[in-house]
Design a protein around this motif. Structure first.
Motif, mmCIF file in Angstrom:
data_model
loop_
_atom_site.group_PDB
_atom_site.id
_atom_site.type_symbol
_atom_site.label_atom_id
_atom_site.label_comp_id
_atom_site.label_asym_id
_atom_site.label_seq_id
_atom_site.Cartn_x
_atom_site.Cartn_y
_atom_site.Cartn_z
ATOM 1 N N VAL A 132 30.635 132.777 -81.184
ATOM 2 C CA VAL A 132 30.222 134.175 -81.018
ATOM 3 C C VAL A 132 28.903 134.317 -80.256
ATOM 4 O O VAL A 132 28.512 135.429 -79.892
ATOM 5 C CB VAL A 132 30.125 134.904 -82.367
ATOM 6 N N LEU A 133 28.234 133.198 -79.994
ATOM 7 C CA LEU A 133 26.992 133.242 -79.224
ATOM 8 C C LEU A 133 27.316 133.312 -77.739
ATOM 9 O O LEU A 133 28.209 132.615 -77.239
ATOM 10 C CB LEU A 133 26.169 131.990 -79.517
ATOM 11 N N ALA A 134 26.616 134.163 -77.031
ATOM 12 C CA ALA A 134 26.844 134.310 -75.585
ATOM 13 C C ALA A 134 26.313 133.092 -74.830
ATOM 14 O O ALA A 134 25.362 132.441 -75.281
ATOM 15 C CB ALA A 134 26.141 135.574 -75.080
ATOM 16 N N PRO A 135 26.896 132.760 -73.685
ATOM 17 C CA PRO A 135 26.349 131.681 -72.859
ATOM 18 C C PRO A 135 24.871 131.930 -72.558
ATOM 19 O O PRO A 135 24.478 133.032 -72.180
ATOM 20 C CB PRO A 135 27.200 131.748 -71.592
ATOM 21 N N GLY A 136 24.067 130.900 -72.756
ATOM 22 C CA GLY A 136 22.633 131.045 -72.580
ATOM 23 C C GLY A 136 21.922 131.579 -73.809
ATOM 24 O O GLY A 136 20.691 131.651 -73.846
ATOM 25 N N GLY A 137 22.686 131.965 -74.831
ATOM 26 C CA GLY A 137 22.097 132.518 -76.044
ATOM 27 C C GLY A 137 21.425 131.453 -76.898
ATOM 28 O O GLY A 137 21.650 130.252 -76.728
ATOM 29 N N LYS A 138 20.610 131.923 -77.831
ATOM 30 C CA LYS A 138 19.806 131.025 -78.668
ATOM 31 C C LYS A 138 20.200 131.147 -80.141
ATOM 32 O O LYS A 138 20.487 132.238 -80.631
ATOM 33 C CB LYS A 138 18.319 131.361 -78.541
ATOM 34 N N LEU A 139 20.169 130.011 -80.816
ATOM 35 C CA LEU A 139 20.329 129.952 -82.264
ATOM 36 C C LEU A 139 19.040 129.404 -82.861
ATOM 37 O O LEU A 139 18.497 128.408 -82.372
ATOM 38 C CB LEU A 139 21.495 129.030 -82.641
ATOM 39 N N ILE A 140 18.538 130.055 -83.910
ATOM 40 C CA ILE A 140 17.365 129.559 -84.636
ATOM 41 C C ILE A 140 17.595 129.761 -86.125
ATOM 42 O O ILE A 140 18.056 130.824 -86.556
ATOM 43 C CB ILE A 140 16.070 130.245 -84.161
ATOM 44 N N PHE A 141 17.310 128.733 -86.912
ATOM 45 C CA PHE A 141 17.455 128.837 -88.357
ATOM 46 C C PHE A 141 16.571 127.792 -89.031
ATOM 47 O O PHE A 141 16.110 126.842 -88.384
ATOM 48 C CB PHE A 141 18.919 128.670 -88.793
ATOM 49 N N VAL A 263 12.866 123.668 -89.018
ATOM 50 C CA VAL A 263 13.342 124.738 -88.141
ATOM 51 C C VAL A 263 14.179 124.126 -87.040
ATOM 52 O O VAL A 263 13.733 123.198 -86.341
ATOM 53 C CB VAL A 263 12.170 125.531 -87.524
ATOM 54 N N PHE A 264 15.405 124.630 -86.883
ATOM 55 C CA PHE A 264 16.316 124.131 -85.858
ATOM 56 C C PHE A 264 16.503 125.205 -84.780
ATOM 57 O O PHE A 264 16.681 126.388 -85.087
ATOM 58 C CB PHE A 264 17.673 123.770 -86.468
ATOM 59 N N GLU A 265 16.470 124.776 -83.530
ATOM 60 C CA GLU A 265 16.708 125.674 -82.396
ATOM 61 C C GLU A 265 17.726 125.022 -81.472
ATOM 62 O O GLU A 265 17.713 123.798 -81.282
ATOM 63 C CB GLU A 265 15.386 125.956 -81.657
ATOM 64 N N ALA A 266 18.602 125.846 -80.916
ATOM 65 C CA ALA A 266 19.649 125.323 -80.032
ATOM 66 C C ALA A 266 20.087 126.422 -79.074
ATOM 67 O O ALA A 266 19.863 127.613 -79.321
ATOM 68 C CB ALA A 266 20.837 124.827 -80.860
ATOM 69 N N SER A 267 20.732 126.005 -78.000
ATOM 70 C CA SER A 267 21.205 126.950 -76.987
ATOM 71 C C SER A 267 22.671 126.700 -76.704
ATOM 72 O O SER A 267 23.190 125.602 -76.899
ATOM 73 C CB SER A 267 20.422 126.770 -75.674
#
Length: 268
Positions: A132-141, A263-267
Motif C-alpha cells: 500500500v506504500l507508494a513508490p518512493g514512499g517512506k516507512l518509519i516505526f 527506530v526502523f526506516e525504509a523506502s
C-alpha cells in the motif's frame, strides 16, 4: 497457562494513556515525529495508532492539505485517541496490519509506534505495508529494544514470573519480540523495502511516583486481563509488588528508568 489474546480493551486503554503514555510513549512519539520530512507528504497511514500520541504529533506537523488515516485493531484504544483531536484532515478506521484494506501504492508515508511487535505474522504485515506504500514512499516505526535495557519492563517481567510462574503474554507477540535489529532489517528486505536502516534510541522514562508507574504497567496493559482471568485477587498483590520493586530499584517521587528502543526506516 493458556496464552491470552493480546487485546487492549475495557478500562485498559485509558489506564495505558494516563499512566504509561507520558512515561513510556510520549518521548518516543516525539522522536519518531521529529525524524520525518513532511514537505513532500500528502497521504499518510498510521498503523496501530493506539491512544493517539503519535497521531497528534503528526497532525501538528503535517501540511494542512495532507490527509492522515489513523488505524488500530482495538476500537477502545482509538476511542481514547479520537478524544485528542478534532482535526478535519484525519479519518479513523479499525485495521488489521496483516490485511490492510487499502489499494496498492496509496500512501507516501506510513508510520507506527510500538505496534508491530504484537502482529503474529510480521513478514506478512510488512509485505502488506509495502503493497500500500507508494513508490518512493517512506516507512518509519519503532519497537522496544532488549528487555535488559528497559529496566522497568524487566522488573515487571520478574514479578509476573514470581506470581504466575511465567509471563502471561506470549513472547512471540510481546513487547520485545522485535528487539533484534538484524532480524527486522532482514524482514524489511524480504518484504521488498530498500534503504533499510535501524537506529538505537536510549531515553530515560520519568514517572511522578512508583505507584503511578506500577498502575500503568499492571492495569494499562493486557497483563490485567490475563491476571483477572487467572485470579482477580492477584491483581492488587502484583501491582503492590511491582510498586515496591520500582521504588527500591528506580526510586520514587520521581521514578526514573532507562529505556531503549529501535527506530526502523525504509523506502519503497
Amino acid at each position: 497457562m493458556s496464552a491470552p489474546t493480546i487485546t487492549f480493551n475495557g478500562t485498559i486503554p485509558q489506564q495505558y494513556d494516563d499512566y504509561l503514555g507520558p512515561f513510556l510513549f510520549e518521548p518516543y512519539a516525539l522522536d519518531l515525529a521529529d525524524r520525518i520530512d513532511y514537505a513532500p507528504v500528502t497521504n499518510v497511514l498510521e498503523l496501530a495508532c493506539g491512544t493517539g500520541r503519535l497521531t497528534n504529533l503528526l497532525l501538528e506537523r503535517l501540511p494542512s492539505s495532507a490527509q492522515l488515516t489513523a488505524t488500530d485493531l482495538n476500537p477502545d484504544m482509538m476511542a481514547v485517541a479520537r478524544k485528542r483531536t478534532l482535526a478535519p484532515n484525519v479519518t479513523w478506521a479499525v485495521v488489521d496490519i496483516s490485511a490492510i484494506p487499502y489499494e496498492d501504492n496509496q500512501f507516501d508515508l506510513i508510520a507506527s509506534q510500538f505496534g508491530f511487535m504484537f502482529v503474529p505474522d510480521k513478514l506478512k504485515a510488512l509485505t502488506e505495508i509495502h503493497r500500500v506504500l507508494a513508490p518512493g514512499g517512506k516507512l518509519i516505526f519503532n519497537t522496544w529494544g532488549a528487555i535488559q535495557d528497559n529496566t522497568a519492563w524487566a522488573i515487571v517481567n520478574k514479578v509476573l514470573h514470581a506470581f504466575l510462574g511465567g509471563n502471561p503474554v506470549p513472547q512471540h507477540l510481546g513487547p520485545f519480540s522485535m528487539a533484534d535489529a538484524q532480524v527486522v532489517l532482514q524482514a524489511l528486505t524480504e518484504a521488498g523495502f530498500h534503504h533499510v536502516n535501524a537506529t538505537s534510541v536510549k531515553k530515560t522514562g520519568l514517572a511522578e511516583t512508583a505507584a503511578i508507574a506500577a498502575q500503568g504497567f499492571i492495569q494499562g496493559l493486557p497483563f490485567a486481563t490475563a491476571i483477572q482471568e487467572k485470579d482477580p485477587s492477584l491483581l492488587p498483590k502484583i501491582q503492590a509488588a511491582v510498586e515496591q520493586e520500582f521504588s527500591a530499584q528506580l526510586g520514587n517521587h520521581p521514578l526514573r528508568t532507562p529505556l531503549h528502543a529501535l527506530v526502523f526506516e525504509a523506502s519503497k
